[in-house]
Enzyme design. Structure first.
Site, PDB file in Angstrom:
ATOM      1  N   TYR A  77      -9.411 -11.710  -6.947  1.00 51.62           N
ATOM      2  CA  TYR A  77      -8.319 -11.972  -8.071  1.00 51.62           C
ATOM      3  C   TYR A  77      -8.292 -13.333  -8.471  1.00 51.62           C
ATOM      4  O   TYR A  77      -7.794 -13.782  -9.706  1.00 51.62           O
ATOM      5  CB  TYR A  77      -6.804 -11.598  -7.158  1.00 51.62           C
ATOM      6  CG  TYR A  77      -6.753 -10.309  -6.628  1.00 51.62           C
ATOM      7  CD1 TYR A  77      -6.680  -9.157  -7.497  1.00 51.62           C
ATOM      8  CD2 TYR A  77      -6.556 -10.232  -5.266  1.00 51.62           C
ATOM      9  CE1 TYR A  77      -6.319  -7.930  -6.810  1.00 51.62           C
ATOM     10  CE2 TYR A  77      -6.261  -8.846  -4.562  1.00 51.62           C
ATOM     11  CZ  TYR A  77      -6.373  -7.980  -5.488  1.00 51.62           C
ATOM     12  OH  TYR A  77      -6.261  -6.653  -4.843  1.00 51.62           O
TER      13      TYR A  77
ATOM     14  N   HIS B 164      -3.963  -9.020   3.710  1.00 53.66           N
ATOM     15  CA  HIS B 164      -5.374  -9.173   3.717  1.00 53.66           C
ATOM     16  C   HIS B 164      -5.684  -9.964   5.227  1.00 53.66           C
ATOM     17  O   HIS B 164      -5.318 -11.025   5.143  1.00 53.66           O
ATOM     18  CB  HIS B 164      -6.254  -9.621   2.530  1.00 53.66           C
ATOM     19  CG  HIS B 164      -6.136  -8.744   1.413  1.00 53.66           C
ATOM     20  ND1 HIS B 164      -6.190  -9.100  -0.010  1.00 53.66           N
ATOM     21  CD2 HIS B 164      -6.091  -7.530   1.293  1.00 53.66           C
ATOM     22  CE1 HIS B 164      -6.215  -8.330  -0.913  1.00 53.66           C
ATOM     23  NE2 HIS B 164      -6.129  -7.079   0.124  1.00 53.66           N
TER      24      HIS B 164
ATOM     25  N   LYS C  39      -2.186  -2.142   8.066  1.00 48.68           N
ATOM     26  CA  LYS C  39      -3.112  -1.549   8.599  1.00 48.68           C
ATOM     27  C   LYS C  39      -3.629  -2.029   9.794  1.00 48.68           C
ATOM     28  O   LYS C  39      -3.129  -3.286  10.020  1.00 48.68           O
ATOM     29  CB  LYS C  39      -4.606  -1.728   7.629  1.00 48.68           C
ATOM     30  CG  LYS C  39      -4.159  -0.833   6.230  1.00 48.68           C
ATOM     31  CD  LYS C  39      -5.564  -1.344   5.217  1.00 48.68           C
ATOM     32  CE  LYS C  39      -6.821  -0.932   5.947  1.00 48.68           C
ATOM     33  NZ  LYS C  39      -7.919  -1.362   4.887  1.00 48.68           N
TER      34      LYS C  39
ATOM     35  N   ARG D  91       0.799  -1.331   0.117  1.00 48.13           N
ATOM     36  CA  ARG D  91      -0.079  -0.132  -0.285  1.00 48.13           C
ATOM     37  C   ARG D  91       1.015   1.028   0.087  1.00 48.13           C
ATOM     38  O   ARG D  91       1.989   1.074   0.498  1.00 48.13           O
ATOM     39  CB  ARG D  91      -0.966   0.148   1.230  1.00 48.13           C
ATOM     40  CG  ARG D  91      -1.897  -1.116   1.334  1.00 48.13           C
ATOM     41  CD  ARG D  91      -2.827  -1.109   2.722  1.00 48.13           C
ATOM     42  NE  ARG D  91      -3.536  -2.055   2.915  1.00 48.13           N
ATOM     43  CZ  ARG D  91      -3.386  -3.296   3.394  1.00 48.13           C
ATOM     44  NH1 ARG D  91      -1.975  -3.599   3.842  1.00 48.13           N
ATOM     45  NH2 ARG D  91      -4.304  -4.418   3.374  1.00 48.13           N
TER      46      ARG D  91
ATOM     47  N   HIS E 107      -2.905   1.790  -6.140  1.00 52.08           N
ATOM     48  CA  HIS E 107      -3.782   0.458  -5.862  1.00 52.08           C
ATOM     49  C   HIS E 107      -3.897  -0.188  -7.188  1.00 52.08           C
ATOM     50  O   HIS E 107      -4.068  -1.625  -7.101  1.00 52.08           O
ATOM     51  CB  HIS E 107      -4.966   1.084  -5.472  1.00 52.08           C
ATOM     52  CG  HIS E 107      -5.510  -0.041  -4.404  1.00 52.08           C
ATOM     53  ND1 HIS E 107      -4.978   0.118  -2.847  1.00 52.08           N
ATOM     54  CD2 HIS E 107      -6.422  -0.898  -4.550  1.00 52.08           C
ATOM     55  CE1 HIS E 107      -5.495  -0.996  -2.167  1.00 52.08           C
ATOM     56  NE2 HIS E 107      -6.411  -1.414  -3.113  1.00 52.08           N
TER      57      HIS E 107
ATOM     58  N   ARG F 238      -0.797  -2.351  -7.028  1.00 49.44           N
ATOM     59  CA  ARG F 238      -1.130  -3.441  -6.195  1.00 49.44           C
ATOM     60  C   ARG F 238      -1.975  -4.411  -6.650  1.00 49.44           C
ATOM     61  O   ARG F 238      -1.786  -5.695  -6.501  1.00 49.44           O
ATOM     62  CB  ARG F 238      -1.929  -2.938  -4.990  1.00 49.44           C
ATOM     63  CG  ARG F 238      -2.165  -3.838  -3.692  1.00 49.44           C
ATOM     64  CD  ARG F 238      -2.580  -3.067  -2.419  1.00 49.44           C
ATOM     65  NE  ARG F 238      -3.278  -3.737  -1.384  1.00 49.44           N
ATOM     66  CZ  ARG F 238      -2.543  -4.503  -0.634  1.00 49.44           C
ATOM     67  NH1 ARG F 238      -1.309  -4.444  -0.426  1.00 49.44           N
ATOM     68  NH2 ARG F 238      -3.415  -5.180   0.318  1.00 49.44           N
TER      69      ARG F 238
END
Length: 331
Positions: free
Chosen positions: A292, A283, A191, A162, A257, A260
């Site tokens: 994906y 994630h 995050k 990110r 992104h 990414r």
């Protein structure tokens, strides 16, 4: 008026103690919650004709919240996703109060009963290998600035990091030990304070080793032409400028992104299992990564369609199928 009825003390506790100390939410999430109430409280004050510091918890009724959400969409021109983010912050605040004061449980239930709007899942934008290589070829690596830009682009593609993870990367977060028999790794701070390690390609290791030479351990890895650490805006601007110089990307919006997404899609096409990709991208839930997997299925479906043998024969009109008509009449 009892302090427990006033909105201010509750909001201070929520924003300064609960989401920071107890929940340890990501910095961007905290900012989103703060911005929600920076918009909501003046709106409520105008509608109720009441000073912000005199607002009570029950003043924020479900009807007022719905009017605010309409204001966010209609007057401010925000998307449904933004509207839902604002609602999520208000619901979290209501849940915080309801769990600590039984007198406000009913109010909390009314707020939490407000539904989020359904949104369409945006399609995953990503680059082909040739398009990504064209992006990497844009920086002039004969110059110091070009080397900085190339190292940043290559790192984003290698790790799928990110923007915040790249801009906050420090020299001490790199372990360039392959030449000593170890592994080249980058430690990313994601995050919610989550930490993960991503392996680096030999080419990425060479570019980063050149970047961090003679740097202090707590110095940023990626620096701008001014010698200061890259900002979020600087990374967005760099990628936008590089994409503008690739003819194949004309008219497309390329962001960090998208790179990414590109990393994830290329891993899928290389046969990497989806759970490994989940860990690679940081994630929490594999359901986030499953978007994906659909990329690969779509490509396979297209390939099958291209290899289809023969053409479909025109069938008889349903009116000519006497047995079918008899069957329908018998029902």
């Amino acid at each position: 008026m009892p302090e427990r009825d006033l909105l201010g003390p509750w909001l201070r506790r929520f924003l300064t103690e609960f989401i920071v100390t107890e929940r340890n939410l990501a910095r961007n999430t905290r900012a989103s919650y703060r911005d929600t109430f920076r918009l909501f409280l003046p709106f409520a004050s105008r509608k109720l004709r009441k000073p912000v510091d005199r607002l009570t918890v029950r003043d924020l009724a479900s009807g007022l919240v719905l009017k605010f959400l309409s204001h966010v969409e209609d007057d401010r021109g925000c998307s449904v996703r933004t509207r839902n983010q604002r609602l999520a912050a208000i619901k979290a605040f209501a849940r915080f109060i309801g769990s600590r004061d039984p007198a406000h449980i009913e109010w909390c239930g009314h707020i939490r009963a407000i539904s989020s709007k359904k949104t369409m899942q945006p399609s995953v934008g990503w680059l082909t290998r040739s398009e990504m290589e064209a992006m990497l070829a844009v920086p002039d690596r004969k110059t110091e600035r070009g080397q900085h830009e190339y190292a940043l682009l290559l790192f984003l593609y290698n790790t799928g990091a990110r923007v915040s993870e790249a801009t906050e990367l420090k020299v001490q977060d790199l372990s360039l030990a392959a030449r000593r028999g170890g592994h080249d790794l980058a430690t990313l701070h994601g995050k919610g304070g989550k930490i993960r390690q991503c392996p680096l390609w030999p080419e990425t290791e060479r570019a980063l080793a050149h970047e961090i030479r003679e740097r202090e351990m707590d110095a940023p890895v990626f620096v701008s032409r001014l010698g200061t650490g890259f900002t979020r805006f600087g990374v967005y601007r760099l990628i936008e400028r590089c994409a503008a110089q690739v003819p194949a990307l004309a008219g497309r919006t390329i962001t960090p992104h998208v790179i990414r997404h590109t990393t994830a899609c290329h891993l899928v096409l290389a046969g990497v299992d989806i759970n490994t990709i989940r860990a690679w991208l940081g994630h929490v839930s594999i359901s986030t990564t499953n978007i994906y997997a659909e990329i690969d299925l779509t490509l396979k479906a297209n390939a099958v369609a291209l290899c289809e043998v023969g053409q479909q024969r025109p069938g008889r009109s349903w009116k000519e199928d006497k047995d079918l008509m008899a069957f329908l009449k018998s029902l």
